[in-house]
Design a protein around this motif. Sequence first.
Motif, PDB file in Angstrom:
ATOM      1  N   VAL A 113      29.713 -10.387   0.289  1.00 43.82           N
ATOM      2  CA  VAL A 113      28.945 -11.048   1.333  1.00 43.82           C
ATOM      3  C   VAL A 113      27.821 -10.095   1.723  1.00 43.82           C
ATOM      4  O   VAL A 113      28.078  -8.966   2.153  1.00 43.82           O
ATOM      5  CB  VAL A 113      29.807 -11.397   2.564  1.00 43.82           C
ATOM      6  N   ASP A 114      26.595 -10.548   1.521  1.00 39.03           N
ATOM      7  CA  ASP A 114      25.466  -9.732   1.932  1.00 39.03           C
ATOM      8  C   ASP A 114      25.395  -9.729   3.456  1.00 39.03           C
ATOM      9  O   ASP A 114      25.366 -10.775   4.095  1.00 39.03           O
ATOM     10  CB  ASP A 114      24.157 -10.272   1.348  1.00 39.03           C
ATOM     11  N   ALA A 115      25.340  -8.518   4.032  1.00 40.01           N
ATOM     12  CA  ALA A 115      25.432  -8.392   5.490  1.00 40.01           C
ATOM     13  C   ALA A 115      24.051  -8.199   6.110  1.00 40.01           C
ATOM     14  O   ALA A 115      23.680  -7.106   6.526  1.00 40.01           O
ATOM     15  CB  ALA A 115      26.366  -7.246   5.846  1.00 40.01           C
ATOM     16  N   GLY A 116      23.275  -9.284   6.118  1.00 38.39           N
ATOM     17  CA  GLY A 116      22.041  -9.277   6.903  1.00 38.39           C
ATOM     18  C   GLY A 116      20.804  -8.739   6.215  1.00 38.39           C
ATOM     19  O   GLY A 116      19.800  -8.495   6.879  1.00 38.39           O
ATOM     20  N   SER A 117      20.840  -8.569   4.884  1.00 45.45           N
ATOM     21  CA  SER A 117      19.619  -8.108   4.211  1.00 45.45           C
ATOM     22  C   SER A 117      18.530  -9.171   4.247  1.00 45.45           C
ATOM     23  O   SER A 117      17.351  -8.854   4.075  1.00 45.45           O
ATOM     24  CB  SER A 117      19.904  -7.724   2.757  1.00 45.45           C
TER      25      SER A 117
END
Length: 430
Positions: A113-117
């Motif tokens: 899960v990409d965390a806010g890029s």
Amino acid sequence: MRLLFFLFGCGALWSQPTYDLLLKGGHVIDPKNRINGARDVAIKDGKIAAVAASIPAVQARKTVQVNGLYVVPGLIDIHAHVFSGIDGHMLSGGDSSIHPDSFAQRVGVTTVVDAGSSGRLNFAEFRRTIVDRSRTRVLVFLNINAKGMPGDPKEQDLNDMDEKAAADLAIANKDVIVGIKVAHYNGPDWTPVERGVRAGSMAKIPVMVDFGDFRPERPFQDLVLKKLRPGDIYTHAFYAPVPYFDEKGRLLPYLLEARKRGVLFDVGHGGAAFEFKVAAPAVKQGFPPDTISTDVHSGSLNSGMKDMLNVMSKFLNMGLPLDDVIYRSTWNPARTIRREELGHLSVGAAADVAVLRLEQGDFGFVDSWGAGLRGARRFSNELTLRDGLIIYDTNGRTRESWDKLGDYKHLGEPWWDGTRSSGRLRNRSR
Ligand SMILES: [Zn+2]
């Protein structure tokens, strides 16, 4: 004639193997289904088809012996950075992001899960260039900041944090966006957290908060006791500025109170946010993380964090039981992002599987601030499967020896050969 055909047809059917692939002789740890023991795992059409004490090899087109290894659900890393958007001459996403396929499948991770890029202005580019194209399953925490992680001062601009727009985009892309991210804020107020939570409420998804600067105007205790909702996530759980212990080294009771409220604590190791001096006594005093995650980027990948299995190994050597480490790296992350179809080996579930080796020896681990820990056990990866396809094979375990193959032509990568005719992932599921 008709009878003959019937008999012949029956015979042909009878001799067809039932399963595409069989992982035979391994030790399954599947926390959701409370399995921790010797099991064979059969796969058909990209799904788990059977988990049983003994499944005969003749029932499968291909059998892979995994004796002495652990067969677990594909690992789910809920804090990764896999998007670097370009904004003019600047990288607008996480500026040390790396491609998910360059690190995940090597170590048994099938979902990141990409965390806010990314934020609402560059999410479409992220989706088009990475999410829809990678072999790793990629889900997204959408940054409340419109551009994601463009660096300071842009990440401090409250005008760029529109909760309604973020919620609308999340709803329109709910197959991919699983939450809202708030990060790196250094102001004295709660505005980004409050807007993130409102966006999460509108879209009915959790919020993950990187608290940024710890300031006296907004005490950390208020974040986890008042501002976050049950199911929201505080990442960087073992970061030194988090108040953890009293003067006698005892765990502060508010942490248990926050956990009781349903606020979740995620590791988010990264390049600066994990100290053994916090994590080891916290684990010892009964406060393990809800989810083990990496905060992987080009910096943390090449320093103390390294990869998901290394972070899991740290917790194992700090005393967290093996099955608990797997639980907090598979089923609990799936529940946290509300993707309960992932993170387990139930019959019918997507066949995302990691086959791990638990090495015994004298190993060393390093935290984000350069301190070490010795340990006697370490995970390494043997095989990674996504939707039933072998997408990583560390030891060539699925391969025939070259001298038995005669004049062989190109045999394809393991993920071609695995269980389906096509080399491409089809019927992509998230
Ligand atoms: Zn991060």
